[in-house]
Scaffold this motif. Structure first.
Motif, PDB file in Angstrom:
ATOM      1  N   ILE A   7       0.889  -1.147   0.079  1.00  0.00           N
ATOM      2  CA  ILE A   7      -0.326   0.055  -0.152  1.00  0.00           C
ATOM      3  C   ILE A   7       0.804   1.250   0.001  1.00  0.00           C
ATOM      4  N   LEU A  53       3.520   1.662  -1.251  1.00  0.00           N
ATOM      5  CA  LEU A  53       3.992   2.085  -2.764  1.00  0.00           C
ATOM      6  C   LEU A  53       3.170   3.116  -3.769  1.00  0.00           C
ATOM      7  N   PHE A  54       1.742   3.216  -3.136  1.00  0.00           N
ATOM      8  CA  PHE A  54       1.064   4.411  -3.876  1.00  0.00           C
ATOM      9  C   PHE A  54       1.270   5.556  -3.066  1.00  0.00           C
ATOM     10  N   SER A  55       1.746   5.695  -1.807  1.00  0.00           N
ATOM     11  CA  SER A  55       1.910   6.953  -1.295  1.00  0.00           C
ATOM     12  C   SER A  55       3.319   7.388  -1.980  1.00  0.00           C
ATOM     13  N   ARG A 102       4.443   6.709  -4.974  1.00  0.00           N
ATOM     14  CA  ARG A 102       3.981   7.241  -6.414  1.00  0.00           C
ATOM     15  C   ARG A 102       3.405   8.460  -6.217  1.00  0.00           C
ATOM     16  N   SER A 103       2.443   8.904  -5.379  1.00  0.00           N
ATOM     17  CA  SER A 103       1.889  10.118  -5.262  1.00  0.00           C
ATOM     18  C   SER A 103       2.833  11.270  -4.643  1.00  0.00           C
TER      19      SER A 103
END
Ligand SMILES: Nc1ncnc2c1ncn2[C@@H]1O[C@H](COP(=O)(O)OP(=O)(O)OP(=O)(O)O)[C@@H](O)[C@H]1O
Length: 596
Positions: free
Chosen positions: A273, A275-277, A279-280
């Protein structure tokens, strides 16, 4: 240096090492607490290093940030390198210091326990558990406590960093840790309880091994060829012990590992999860890599290390519970003290309506027993097996205090005398006397520890016809006895008995008690020995116990004990004339004494 008895086991875990080895105990605490902070510091340092390296390559910024990060990483790595050496050094020091001070304290405590406690089976088990390497058990408990604290600091650090970035993940990890901890504590308790149960079997297993291999049983072992039979019994007991421990450990292992798998699963989901942070742009790459490292560490810590530490601590905590029990048992410091000097002279000793049953039993061994002993006379106690003769000597020498009625020494209750005074009144040789594997001379001199002087023991050797035996030994009186020392020699059963009697003679106490120490001699030799012993003890009081009634002729007064009571009393001739119990018993033994 008495340790105050405190209820809290945790208090003991901390207090014992700090009290007996302050410096190393404090060093261990500091090293482990810093050891707990290092992983979080390392995590930040790695994040800072990666982020400043990216900034340096991308924007050609200054080197100061990356130098600080590298220095921090180097400090953390250096600490991890020396950590194990420093901790091992201090733990070894702590264990050694506990061995020379705390272990001695425990031994003194056990030695000063009341005799009735030492005889009790449960207390015997407790003593055997507590005396098994107390220095190691206390060091381990202390060290494990700080291992847990250190791990908790690490976990809090990592969870704190996680909470700052992914709050729900931190919450989940904490939630799963609580049942894991509980599991570990219960596991620790269960395995200690199992060990406790097993110790009894282990004692039996050890005993059977001794029967199978020991020297004492060698003759009977060869003759009766019972080795296979005993071997089977030994094997059964051994298997029982092994299975019990295996079952408890397996149960705990499965539970701990399944808990660990759940933690690992949650941590891996968190990483995905996160990884999304990244990316953003909410989370820097440096922090992400560092969190991944820390999560891996966390999985290892939470799923295995923490439960394993807690499990061991819980085991050691149970040890401390046992230790507290021993410290709370009644004892007297004066049990350790030597007899007072000059000795208390026993002018009279009187049993007045004395009744007694052994602690934890219901049957009275002595019932309303009354008799009187006066200074300078010889007394004999006779009676069938189990009639209570040895019990009388145990009460006379103050080993048991819970009797009914009165035992008066010089008109004063025995309870009013101190242990040191009582010890100075009597010397005693029991039927199961001790064989000390030291020199013959020291064996004998132990009888007068408070006046360890060069008393002339030659005369005693003469009286006991021991002179020839000693002269034949390689170093005479200085020869070592028993098989512990290389040059040790062994004596026959009768010769050992004579050495034990010489020890009693060495004592300056004027009241001597011989509880059948001559059982290994033939009736005529026993008779001769008592004759010599009584002539040498002129002016002293003697009480001797024997099943060979011919020997009682030397006694001024014979007490015939039957079922805990004095059935008859009088001189040998009077008792024969009475034609009662004594006369009947003597009639059946008469043939032994034809020669005399
Ligand atoms: N520590 C103990 N706990 C419980 N009962 C005991 C204990 N010691 C002895 N007894 C019991 O007390 C009774 C008297 O024992 P004691 O040793 O005084 O007899 P005794 O007359 O000396 O016997 P023997 O002639 O065989 O030596 C026996 O029934 C024995 O089983």
């Amino acid at each position: 240096m008495l340790l105050k008895e405190r209820k809290s086991t945790l208090g003991y875990i901390l207090k014992i090492p700090i009290k007996y080895s302050t410096y190393s105990a404090i060093m261990i605490a500091i090293l482990k607490i810093i050891g707990g902070i290092i992983p979080t510091l390392n995590m930040f340092a790695i994040a800072k290093f990666i982020n400043s390296a990216i900034t340096l390559f991308k924007y050609h910024s200054g080197y100061s940030d990356i130098i600080i990060a590298i220095t921090l990483i180097m400090i953390c790595t250096a600490y991890e390198w020396i950590y194990d050496y420093l901790v091992t050094y201090d733990e070894t020091r702590l264990e050694n210091n506990l061995r020379v001070s705390f272990k001695v304290y425990i031994i003194n405590k056990v030695t000063s326990l009341k005799y009735s406690n030492i005889e009790n089976q449960n207390t015997c088990d407790l003593i055997s558990r507590v005396c098994k390497e107390p220095e190691k058990q206390c060091k381990d408990a202390y060290s494990q406590f700080f291992d847990i604290l250190s791990l908790l600091i690490t976990i809090c650090g990592v969870v704190g960093v996680l909470a700052m970035n992914v709050f729900w993940s931190a919450l989940l990890i904490v939630a799963i840790s609580i049942p894991l901890l509980k599991l570990a504590i219960n596991g620790g308790k269960a395995s200690y309880q199992a060990n406790r149960q097993v110790r009894r079997y282990i004692r039996e297993v050890d005993y059977l091994s001794e029967v199978l291999n020991g020297r004492d049983a060698v003759d009977e072992r060869m003759l009766f060829c019972y080795s296979n039979k005993i071997n089977e019994k030994w094997h059964r007991q051994f298997e029982k012990t092994r299975k019990l421990l295996f079952k408890v450990n397996l149960k705990w292992f499965i539970k701990a590992k399944s808990g660990g798998i759940i933690t690992a699963f949650i941590s891996l989901t968190t990483i995905l999860i996160l990884l999304f942070s990244v990316r953003s742009g909410q989370l820097s790459i440096g922090l992400f890599i560092s969190i991944v490292n820390s999560e891996t560490l966390l999985i290892q810590n939470l799923s295995w290390q923490l439960p394993s530490y807690v499990n061991s601590l819980a085991k050691n905590k149970e040890y401390i519970v046992d230790l507290i029990q021993i410290l709370n048992l009644p004892g007297k410091k004066e049990y350790l003290d030597e007899p007072i000097s000059p000795n208390v002279v026993v002018n009279s000793l009187e049993f007045k309506d004395v009744s007694f049953k052994y602690p934890g039993t219901e049957k009275y061994v002595l019932k309303n027993m009354s008799f009187k002993i006066e200074k300078g006379k010889h007394y004999a106690l006779v009676g069938t097996n189990g009639s209570g003769k040895t019990t009388i000597t145990k009460l006379i020498t103050g080993l048991y205090e819970d009797f009914e009625g009165e035992i008066l020494i010089n008109g004063k209750s025995i309870r009013q005398y101190s242990q040191c005074e009582i010890k100075s009144m009597f010397s005693i040789v029991y039927q199961d006397f001790a064989r000390y594997f030291i020199s013959v001379k020291d064996n004998i001199y132990l009888g007068c520890v408070n006046k360890y002087q060069n008393k002339d023991i030659e005369s005693f050797l003469d009286i006991l016809s021991l002179k020839d035996t000693i002269e034949k030994l390689p170093n005479g009186l200085n020869s070592n006895l028993g098989k512990i020392q290389k040059d040790g020699v062994d004596l026959s059963g009768g010769e050992w008995q004579k050495v034990a009697m010489a020890r009693a003679m060495m004592s300056s106490s004027e009241l001597r008690i011989l509880d059948e120490p001559t059982a290994a001699l033939d009736p005529i030799s026993e008779n001769d020995m008592y004759q010599r012993f009584s002539s040498m003890s002129k002016g002293s009081t003697t009480i001797f116990i024997s099943h060979r009634l011919g020997s009682t002729k030397i006694a001024d007064n014979i007490f015939v004990i039957d079922q805990g009571k004095i059935a008859e009393q009088g001189s040998f001739d009077e008792l024969i004339e009475n034609n009662g119990l004594f006369a009947k018993m003597f009639e059946s033994q008469k043939s032994w004494y034809f020669k005399s």
